[in-house]
Design a protein around this motif. Sequence first.
Motif, PDB file in Angstrom:
ATOM      1  N   THR A 128       0.815  -1.026  -0.115  1.00 36.47           N
ATOM      2  CA  THR A 128      -0.061   0.107   0.048  1.00 36.47           C
ATOM      3  C   THR A 128       0.741   1.185   0.017  1.00 36.47           C
ATOM      4  O   THR A 128       0.366   2.519  -0.010  1.00 36.47           O
ATOM      5  CB  THR A 128      -0.980   0.145   1.277  1.00 36.47           C
ATOM      6  OG1 THR A 128      -0.186   0.099   2.462  1.00 36.47           O
ATOM      7  CG2 THR A 128      -1.757  -1.293   1.166  1.00 36.47           C
ATOM      8  N   LYS A 129       2.264   1.261  -0.099  1.00 36.28           N
ATOM      9  CA  LYS A 129       2.635   2.264   0.135  1.00 36.28           C
ATOM     10  C   LYS A 129       2.756   3.219  -1.036  1.00 36.28           C
ATOM     11  O   LYS A 129       2.918   2.930  -2.318  1.00 36.28           O
ATOM     12  CB  LYS A 129       4.235   1.928   0.038  1.00 36.28           C
ATOM     13  CG  LYS A 129       5.460   2.915   0.374  1.00 36.28           C
ATOM     14  CD  LYS A 129       6.899   2.434   0.668  1.00 36.28           C
ATOM     15  CE  LYS A 129       7.888   3.903   0.620  1.00 36.28           C
ATOM     16  NZ  LYS A 129       8.952   2.998   0.866  1.00 36.28           N
ATOM     17  N   GLY A 130       2.512   4.534  -0.788  1.00 37.13           N
ATOM     18  CA  GLY A 130       2.375   5.489  -1.661  1.00 37.13           C
ATOM     19  C   GLY A 130       1.016   5.705  -2.318  1.00 37.13           C
ATOM     20  O   GLY A 130       0.637   6.457  -3.070  1.00 37.13           O
ATOM     21  N   LEU A 131      -0.081   4.748  -2.104  1.00 35.50           N
ATOM     22  CA  LEU A 131      -1.179   4.789  -2.835  1.00 35.50           C
ATOM     23  C   LEU A 131      -2.270   5.828  -1.914  1.00 35.50           C
ATOM     24  O   LEU A 131      -2.317   5.700  -0.737  1.00 35.50           O
ATOM     25  CB  LEU A 131      -1.659   3.241  -2.638  1.00 35.50           C
ATOM     26  CG  LEU A 131      -1.020   2.230  -3.043  1.00 35.50           C
ATOM     27  CD1 LEU A 131      -1.871   0.893  -3.343  1.00 35.50           C
ATOM     28  CD2 LEU A 131      -0.701   2.718  -4.583  1.00 35.50           C
ATOM     29  N   THR A 132      -3.004   6.455  -2.637  1.00 46.44           N
ATOM     30  CA  THR A 132      -3.846   7.419  -2.214  1.00 46.44           C
ATOM     31  C   THR A 132      -5.170   7.027  -2.385  1.00 46.44           C
ATOM     32  O   THR A 132      -5.995   6.694  -1.296  1.00 46.44           O
ATOM     33  CB  THR A 132      -3.778   8.832  -2.896  1.00 46.44           C
ATOM     34  OG1 THR A 132      -2.273   9.301  -2.954  1.00 46.44           O
ATOM     35  CG2 THR A 132      -4.465   9.960  -2.396  1.00 46.44           C
ATOM     36  N   VAL A 153      -8.882  -8.835  -4.173  1.00 47.89           N
ATOM     37  CA  VAL A 153      -9.098  -7.360  -4.841  1.00 47.89           C
ATOM     38  C   VAL A 153      -9.335  -6.706  -3.745  1.00 47.89           C
ATOM     39  O   VAL A 153     -10.341  -6.798  -3.081  1.00 47.89           O
ATOM     40  CB  VAL A 153     -10.039  -7.393  -6.168  1.00 47.89           C
ATOM     41  CG1 VAL A 153     -10.047  -5.978  -6.708  1.00 47.89           C
ATOM     42  CG2 VAL A 153      -9.642  -8.321  -7.192  1.00 47.89           C
ATOM     43  N   ALA A 154      -8.670  -5.596  -3.590  1.00 53.18           N
ATOM     44  CA  ALA A 154      -8.910  -4.461  -2.371  1.00 53.18           C
ATOM     45  C   ALA A 154      -8.775  -3.088  -2.807  1.00 53.18           C
ATOM     46  O   ALA A 154      -8.377  -2.818  -3.917  1.00 53.18           O
ATOM     47  CB  ALA A 154      -7.574  -4.589  -1.576  1.00 53.18           C
ATOM     48  N   VAL A 155      -9.465  -2.344  -1.930  1.00 54.16           N
ATOM     49  CA  VAL A 155      -9.379  -0.889  -2.181  1.00 54.16           C
ATOM     50  C   VAL A 155      -8.703  -0.247  -1.045  1.00 54.16           C
ATOM     51  O   VAL A 155      -8.810  -0.615   0.249  1.00 54.16           O
ATOM     52  CB  VAL A 155     -10.971  -0.276  -1.849  1.00 54.16           C
ATOM     53  CG1 VAL A 155     -10.942   1.124  -1.758  1.00 54.16           C
ATOM     54  CG2 VAL A 155     -11.884  -0.648  -2.965  1.00 54.16           C
ATOM     55  N   VAL A 156      -7.794   0.676  -1.524  1.00 51.47           N
ATOM     56  CA  VAL A 156      -7.013   1.439  -0.642  1.00 51.47           C
ATOM     57  C   VAL A 156      -7.041   2.780  -0.731  1.00 51.47           C
ATOM     58  O   VAL A 156      -7.294   3.586  -1.464  1.00 51.47           O
ATOM     59  CB  VAL A 156      -5.314   1.267  -1.181  1.00 51.47           C
ATOM     60  CG1 VAL A 156      -4.312   1.836  -0.057  1.00 51.47           C
ATOM     61  CG2 VAL A 156      -5.119  -0.376  -1.042  1.00 51.47           C
ATOM     62  N   VAL A 157      -7.264   3.595   0.641  1.00 50.06           N
ATOM     63  CA  VAL A 157      -7.379   4.972   0.726  1.00 50.06           C
ATOM     64  C   VAL A 157      -6.462   5.204   1.809  1.00 50.06           C
ATOM     65  O   VAL A 157      -6.127   4.833   2.842  1.00 50.06           O
ATOM     66  CB  VAL A 157      -8.796   5.300   1.128  1.00 50.06           C
ATOM     67  CG1 VAL A 157      -8.952   6.759   1.104  1.00 50.06           C
ATOM     68  CG2 VAL A 157      -9.737   4.822   0.167  1.00 50.06           C
ATOM     69  N   ALA A 182     -18.294   9.033   0.535  1.00 49.51           N
ATOM     70  CA  ALA A 182     -18.892   8.919   1.548  1.00 49.51           C
ATOM     71  C   ALA A 182     -17.536   9.674   2.529  1.00 49.51           C
ATOM     72  O   ALA A 182     -17.873  10.253   3.605  1.00 49.51           O
ATOM     73  CB  ALA A 182     -18.418   7.469   2.155  1.00 49.51           C
ATOM     74  N   LEU A 183     -16.328   9.750   2.125  1.00 43.37           N
ATOM     75  CA  LEU A 183     -15.342  10.346   2.741  1.00 43.37           C
ATOM     76  C   LEU A 183     -15.002  11.843   2.591  1.00 43.37           C
ATOM     77  O   LEU A 183     -13.921  12.355   2.971  1.00 43.37           O
ATOM     78  CB  LEU A 183     -14.105   9.385   2.771  1.00 43.37           C
ATOM     79  CG  LEU A 183     -14.237   7.957   3.251  1.00 43.37           C
ATOM     80  CD1 LEU A 183     -12.876   7.313   2.914  1.00 43.37           C
ATOM     81  CD2 LEU A 183     -14.400   8.035   4.765  1.00 43.37           C
ATOM     82  N   ASN A 184     -15.826  12.263   1.234  1.00 42.57           N
ATOM     83  CA  ASN A 184     -15.618  13.565   1.050  1.00 42.57           C
ATOM     84  C   ASN A 184     -14.278  13.774   0.344  1.00 42.57           C
ATOM     85  O   ASN A 184     -13.564  14.933   0.905  1.00 42.57           O
ATOM     86  CB  ASN A 184     -16.171  14.589   2.108  1.00 42.57           C
ATOM     87  CG  ASN A 184     -16.319  15.989   1.554  1.00 42.57           C
ATOM     88  OD1 ASN A 184     -17.039  16.098   0.329  1.00 42.57           O
ATOM     89  ND2 ASN A 184     -15.879  17.100   2.152  1.00 42.57           N
ATOM     90  N   LEU A 185     -13.756  13.003  -0.328  1.00 42.58           N
ATOM     91  CA  LEU A 185     -12.336  12.981  -1.106  1.00 42.58           C
ATOM     92  C   LEU A 185     -12.387  14.082  -2.051  1.00 42.58           C
ATOM     93  O   LEU A 185     -13.250  13.563  -2.946  1.00 42.58           O
ATOM     94  CB  LEU A 185     -11.528  11.674  -1.144  1.00 42.58           C
ATOM     95  CG  LEU A 185     -11.718  10.885   0.141  1.00 42.58           C
ATOM     96  CD1 LEU A 185     -11.081   9.474  -0.090  1.00 42.58           C
ATOM     97  CD2 LEU A 185     -10.653  11.514   1.294  1.00 42.58           C
TER      98      LEU A 185
END
Length: 222
Positions: A128-132, A153-157, A182-185
Amino acid sequence: MMELTFSLRRREIVELQPMVSEVLERWPALFCEAEIREEFYRITNKNLMNNFKEALYQHTRRLLRLYRARRTAFSSEMNQLNSLDQETSDITAHRQTAALKGLALYLRDSQEKLFRNCLDTDPEVEQTKGLTVDILTVLKEDDSTASQSVVSVAVVVEEEIVLQDLPDLPAAFAYLFGLIYALNLKYPKDLSYTFETVQKIFMELGTDLSARVRSHKNKLLQ
């Protein structure tokens, strides 16, 4: 419970703009698949999965045709688009995956910032390093088949795996989009056209299109 606390939660997220790790600690249920769907509906009055799947089904064939036509103009991207095409000879799910993977390439966004593959033996911190805001596909390391099998398969935030063991990449993409709401990103700058396309063409949320997405919509609907 989550419906009753929606106003409080929404105010906190919009006004305080907490880190995702803080939201995960305070509102862990928000990161469940069912609750992402419900939260998205509370915010937009749209059915996240149904609308996304219907739009993807509607646009996949035309998207793949546009990608093929783009090869002659963007030779540096040709190999990636060829590879996507080879994955999509028979199975509808693979075609839809290719349509989503190719979208950032076609719109000249940074595809590598949205999709990452890693091995199941890699440490999570390296995965997950560096993933936004990303979709992470975990592959089996010792797979002897021609194409490596997918473990998860995963979601990374914000470098946090917030969802995993999703059925496929299209589902992960939909949930990632739902979490952005949902997170207002904000959309990452180098993926703004991709997410604008999903928002305004796929999900029909908003009509003020950028010139690039407007041009894409016109081609898509021809």
